[in-house]
Each structure stands twice: as C-alpha cells, then as structure tokens.
Design a protein around this motif. Structure first.
Motif, PDB file in Angstrom:
ATOM      1  N   UNK A 118      36.516  17.730  24.477  1.00 60.45           N
ATOM      2  CA  UNK A 118      37.158  16.810  25.436  1.00 60.45           C
ATOM      3  C   UNK A 118      38.686  16.387  25.813  1.00 60.45           C
ATOM      4  N   UNK A 119      39.011  15.360  24.542  1.00 60.06           N
ATOM      5  CA  UNK A 119      39.665  14.926  23.789  1.00 60.06           C
ATOM      6  C   UNK A 119      40.545  15.871  23.762  1.00 60.06           C
ATOM      7  N   UNK A 120      40.888  16.719  22.787  1.00 59.94           N
ATOM      8  CA  UNK A 120      41.832  17.666  22.941  1.00 59.94           C
ATOM      9  C   UNK A 120      42.393  18.333  24.051  1.00 59.94           C
ATOM     10  N   UNK A 121      41.604  18.594  25.120  1.00 62.72           N
ATOM     11  CA  UNK A 121      41.743  19.597  26.857  1.00 62.72           C
ATOM     12  C   UNK A 121      42.825  18.179  27.378  1.00 62.72           C
ATOM     13  N   UNK A 122      41.905  17.420  26.857  1.00 62.60           N
ATOM     14  CA  UNK A 122      42.806  15.734  27.746  1.00 62.60           C
ATOM     15  C   UNK A 122      44.601  16.142  27.370  1.00 62.60           C
ATOM     16  N   UNK A 123      44.454  15.735  26.134  1.00 59.50           N
ATOM     17  CA  UNK A 123      45.843  16.044  25.597  1.00 59.50           C
ATOM     18  C   UNK A 123      46.298  17.587  25.695  1.00 59.50           C
ATOM     19  N   UNK A 124      45.385  18.182  25.785  1.00 62.45           N
ATOM     20  CA  UNK A 124      46.057  19.347  26.113  1.00 62.45           C
ATOM     21  C   UNK A 124      47.048  19.492  27.202  1.00 62.45           C
ATOM     22  N   UNK A 125      46.344  19.521  28.401  1.00 65.22           N
ATOM     23  CA  UNK A 125      46.969  19.190  29.908  1.00 65.22           C
ATOM     24  C   UNK A 125      47.766  17.751  30.737  1.00 65.22           C
ATOM     25  N   UNK A 126      47.843  17.167  29.590  1.00 60.48           N
ATOM     26  CA  UNK A 126      48.610  15.789  30.067  1.00 60.48           C
ATOM     27  C   UNK A 126      50.145  16.320  29.148  1.00 60.48           C
ATOM     28  N   UNK A 127      49.862  17.746  28.421  1.00 59.11           N
ATOM     29  CA  UNK A 127      51.508  17.957  27.216  1.00 59.11           C
ATOM     30  C   UNK A 127      51.861  18.719  28.301  1.00 59.11           C
ATOM     31  N   UNK A 128      51.008  19.398  29.157  1.00 64.00           N
ATOM     32  CA  UNK A 128      51.304  20.556  30.185  1.00 64.00           C
ATOM     33  C   UNK A 128      51.510  20.413  31.251  1.00 64.00           C
ATOM     34  N   UNK A 129      51.747  18.656  31.781  1.00 64.29           N
ATOM     35  CA  UNK A 129      51.898  18.386  33.061  1.00 64.29           C
ATOM     36  C   UNK A 129      50.843  19.066  33.991  1.00 64.29           C
ATOM     37  N   UNK A 130      50.124  18.624  33.898  1.00 62.13           N
ATOM     38  CA  UNK A 130      48.629  19.523  34.642  1.00 62.13           C
ATOM     39  C   UNK A 130      48.364  18.177  35.901  1.00 62.13           C
ATOM     40  N   UNK A 131      48.292  18.530  37.569  1.00 62.13           N
ATOM     41  CA  UNK A 131      47.672  17.849  38.163  1.00 62.13           C
ATOM     42  C   UNK A 131      46.658  16.729  37.703  1.00 62.13           C
ATOM     43  N   UNK A 132      46.581  15.722  38.531  1.00 60.15           N
ATOM     44  CA  UNK A 132      45.656  14.715  38.725  1.00 60.15           C
ATOM     45  C   UNK A 132      44.218  15.875  39.305  1.00 60.15           C
ATOM     46  N   UNK A 133      43.798  16.761  39.315  1.00 58.93           N
ATOM     47  CA  UNK A 133      42.738  17.156  39.143  1.00 58.93           C
ATOM     48  C   UNK A 133      41.744  17.886  38.170  1.00 58.93           C
TER      49      UNK A 133
END
Length: 464
Positions: free
Chosen positions: A149-164
């Motif tokens: 979960x932590x790795x995924x959250x960091x990945x999506x932050x660095x990828x500029x993912x949307x809020x959902x």
C-alpha cells in the motif's frame, strides 16, 4: 503471535465485507498464491480461520514464464506441495495451476505497448476472472499488504495520479479481496518464522529497473532513515484522499444518470458540448471509466495522467478532429463526438518473443537468427549473415523492445533502449524489427545485446 496475526486477517476479511460468520455452509473463497511470503502467510491464516468458520479454500497459482524455468517452475511445485500438505492435515484446500503460454507476456507487451509488469498483470487477472466464475467464488483473496500500500501510494504520487487513485489499494474491488492491507511485511515474516514455514523469493524483486522495486529498494530506506512517522503520514493522507474521492464519485454518478454510457463497450461515444460543461475532475473520471471499459483491464493498468489531460485540453482548444493512441486504445474527436474505441489496424505481425535454450537457427520476423557457441560463454549471433559476438549462458529471450527496457551504460547508469534508438536515429518503422537479447538466468535478467547492425544501424553489446 499467530493468534493475533490470524485475528488481523479475520478483521481484514470483515473489512472486505465477506459475509461468512452467519453462513451455515462452507463459504467458497479463492486465494492467489505465488509462493512468496505474503501469499503463503495469507493461505496459512485462512486455513486456520477455517477451523472456526467453515471455508472452502480454492487456490490458484499462475506461471507467467518470465523468469528462468527452474525458478518459476520450482515455485509452482512449492505451492502445490503446500496445498497438498494442508489438505492431508484436514483443511478444505484445493489447488489449480495456470500456466501461461511461453512468450505470451512478451507478446502482449509489444501488441499493446505495455510494460512487462502490466502485461503480466493483464494475463494474470484474465486467469483470475475465469477461476472466480468456474468455482462460483464469494471472492478471491490477494496478498497485498501494508508495505504494498505504501509503495503504491508513493508510486501514484510520483506519477501524478488523480485524487481517486491517491487513496491507494482498496480492501475490496468487485470480487477481489485484500485482507492483509493493514498488516506489515515484518508481521508477515514473523508469523511465518513462528510457524516454521518456508516460502519462495522472486529474484526479480531486486531488479530496480522496475518502478516499484526502485521505490522499495532505494527510496523507502531513505524515508525510514530520515523521516520518522512518514508511514502514518502517507496512510492518513490516503484516507483523506478516499473521502474527497467519494465527493467526486457522487458528481460522476450524477453525470451518468443523465448520460448513461452506450451498451456497445467496443466503442463509447460522448457528446462533447455537454461533456465540457462538467467540472474537470468529472471529465477526467468519465474519460478514464470509458478507457477502462473499452480496454477491459478492470482498472488494473493505470493510464498516464498526462495523456488524459492532453485529450481534455485538446477537446477544449482544438477546432479540428484528432485521434490519439495509447496501448490498444484509440481516443479522439470526430465532429462533436468524443470517442473511445479499440484500435482496429494494429500490426501484430512484428511481435516476436522466443526463449532459446541452446544453439540453433530460428526464423523470426526480422529474418533468420543463428546462435552458435564459441566457448562456454562466448556466443556468435548471426542475423541474415551479419555476425555479432557477445557473452551469455542459456536460456535467453530474443524479443522486441518493450517500453520499460533499460541497459547498463558505460558509466554504470541505466539508459532506456528507446533513447539508444533515438541516438542511432532509428525510424519508427524499424524499431519493432530490432531484436534485443535478454539473459534469463540470474536475478538481473539484463538485456545483453541490441542487434541493430543487420538493419543498417549499430549493435550494442553488454561489456563482458
């Protein structure tokens, strides 16, 4: 320790909304087991939970054939033996092995312009969907844990993912359940140690060319050392993002009430004039929903935020029709209609991937390939009579270049193969024809050759 771990898994099942405590019959539940620590701990915990609550546990394990045969096949044997031992000890456990066709992951990479992990995930989830239907399962448990979960959250932050997507992995999505999400990797390993239960280790977990592995092995240790409390901050931020995402989801559902998507999921069309009246966040979500529906990827393959933004900006600013492609999708504007559809003229004739175990001659789309050994490691590779020498041991994979392919440069830094093609001024019409040779033995599975000479370009060979 084991009781508390299994109690946390039980609580995770409840958060997945699995209704088994009130059932008088054994609940049929699936679990995907790779042989790694996470999935092995999940299977053992479910087996012990079934002593209190009757569970009919159906195990699926998938062989992707993207690691050396001796490693990946050994994992399959391990999972089968583990399930067999549980069954002998009176647990209601059965196991199904799904073996993907050799080379199918590499082929899908090329056909749909996916990375290796993305292609493997698509094929794995297809197998999961069939498994769920065949066994009429209440749900299929996956072993994503708090570290994931932590790795995924960091990945999506660095990828500029949307809020959902900033809310991270969910406990429940359709039939997929993740009861380990509140359990850390250290707790998993302690549980297995107490149970004296061995598990398998995936050699590719150390390969930092994969984004997730790079975060796990390089970024997270820095956070651990220098930023106390970072985990709680990231996880709490995800909870807040989920709450905000609910508000946007409510607006998206309002849009769908007045504008239901067409029944033909092979192509979705939307009236642009009305679509552009809605908030940007709603537009973003609706377009992503359409892309996921048409591609049938269950939302598992994340489409880049910058691509979605480019489409939305063009809808606002362009007076002309346009068309853009990503993976197997075509998205564009025709008159006053936004369309999302499957590409109809994708050229898959040039897709190739062959695993080579010994010297020989092989016919591939770029021509005839011949490999002969000069000594134990030194090999001569000929393409249509043009020869190159390099060093490797079998098995190797000869295939197209994939979007996330890297090689080790002379300065010991990673360089994208597509950047090398740009340096060589390779036109797009040739890029799918130039083969790479990937070492399959060992943990790195590095690319050792790029064979461009036969097509009038250079060869790149890994230093001995």
């Amino acid at each position: 320790m084991s009781d508390s771990f299994e109690e946390k898994v039980l609580q995770g099942l409840k958060q997945c909304k699995l209704n088994f405590e009130e059932s008088q019959n054994a609940v049929k539940i699936g679990v995907a087991v790779s042989g790694g620590a996470d999935s092995v701990s999940l299977l053992l915990a479910l087996a012990n939970i079934s002593k209190k609550f009757p569970l009919n546990i159906k195990v699926i394990t998938v062989n992707h054939f993207i690691r050396p045969d001796e490693e990946t096949c050994a994992d399959i044997v391990f999972v089968k033996d583990l399930c067999g031992n549980l069954e002998k000890n009176g647990f209601n456990v059965s196991c199904k092995v799904v073996e993907l066709k050799k080379g199918s992951v590499h082929s899908l990479c090329r056909e749909n312009k996916l990375g290796m992990e993305g292609a493997a995930r698509v094929l794995r989830y297809k197998a999961f969907e069939s498994f769920i239907k065949e066994n009429e399962l209440e749900g299929l448990c996956l072993a994503h844990n708090q570290n994931d979960q932590l790795e995924t959250l960091i990945m999506r932050f660095l990828q500029g993912s949307g809020i959902d997507h900033s809310g991270g992995i969910q406990f429940k999505r359709d039939k997929y359940l993740r009861p380990l999400l509140n359990i850390s990797r250290s707790e998993i390993e302690a549980y297995l140690k107490e149970k004296n239960q061995p598990y398998c280790t995936d050699s590719t977990n150390a390969d930092t060319k994969y984004f997730r592995n790079n975060i796990r092995n390089n970024l997270i240790p820095v956070l651990e050392k220098n930023f106390p409390g970072w985990k709680n901050g990231v996880l709490n931020g995800a909870v807040k993002a989920q709450e905000d995402a609910i508000i946007i989801e409510n607006r998206v559902q309002e849009y769908y009430k007045n504008h239901p998507l067409s029944e033909n999921k092979e192509q979705i069309e939307i009236d642009i004039n009305d679509f552009l009246k809605w908030e940007k966040g709603v537009q973003n979500r609706v377009l992503l929903d359409c892309m996921n529906l048409v591609s049938k990827n269950n939302g598992e393959e994340r489409f880049p935020f910058v691509f979605v933004e480019e489409i939305l900006d063009l809808l606002q600013t362009s007076k002309n029709d346009f068309s853009k492609r990503i993976n197997q999708l075509e998205i564009g504007k025709k008159k006053n209609v936004l369309f999302v559809k499957m590409c109809t003229n994708m050229n898959t004739d040039l897709v190739f991937s062959v695993i080579i175990q010994e010297d020989g001659i092989f016919n591939l789309p770029f021509g005839q390939l011949e490999i002969s050994s000069l000594d134990n490691l030194k090999k001569k590779i000929c393409i249509n009579g043009t020869a190159t020498e390099c060093y490797f041991s079998y098995p190797v994979c000869v295939r197209n270049v994939e979007p996330d392919d890297y090689v080790l440069s002379a300065s010991d830094s990673l360089k994208k193969v597509t950047s090398i093609f740009s340096d060589w001024k390779v036109g797009t019409e040739y890029r799918d024809l130039i083969p790479v040779v990937q070492q399959l033995s060992g943990s790195e599975q590095s690319i050792i050759c790029i064979l461009g000479k036969a097509l009038g370009f250079k060869d790149w060979v890994l230093r001995k």
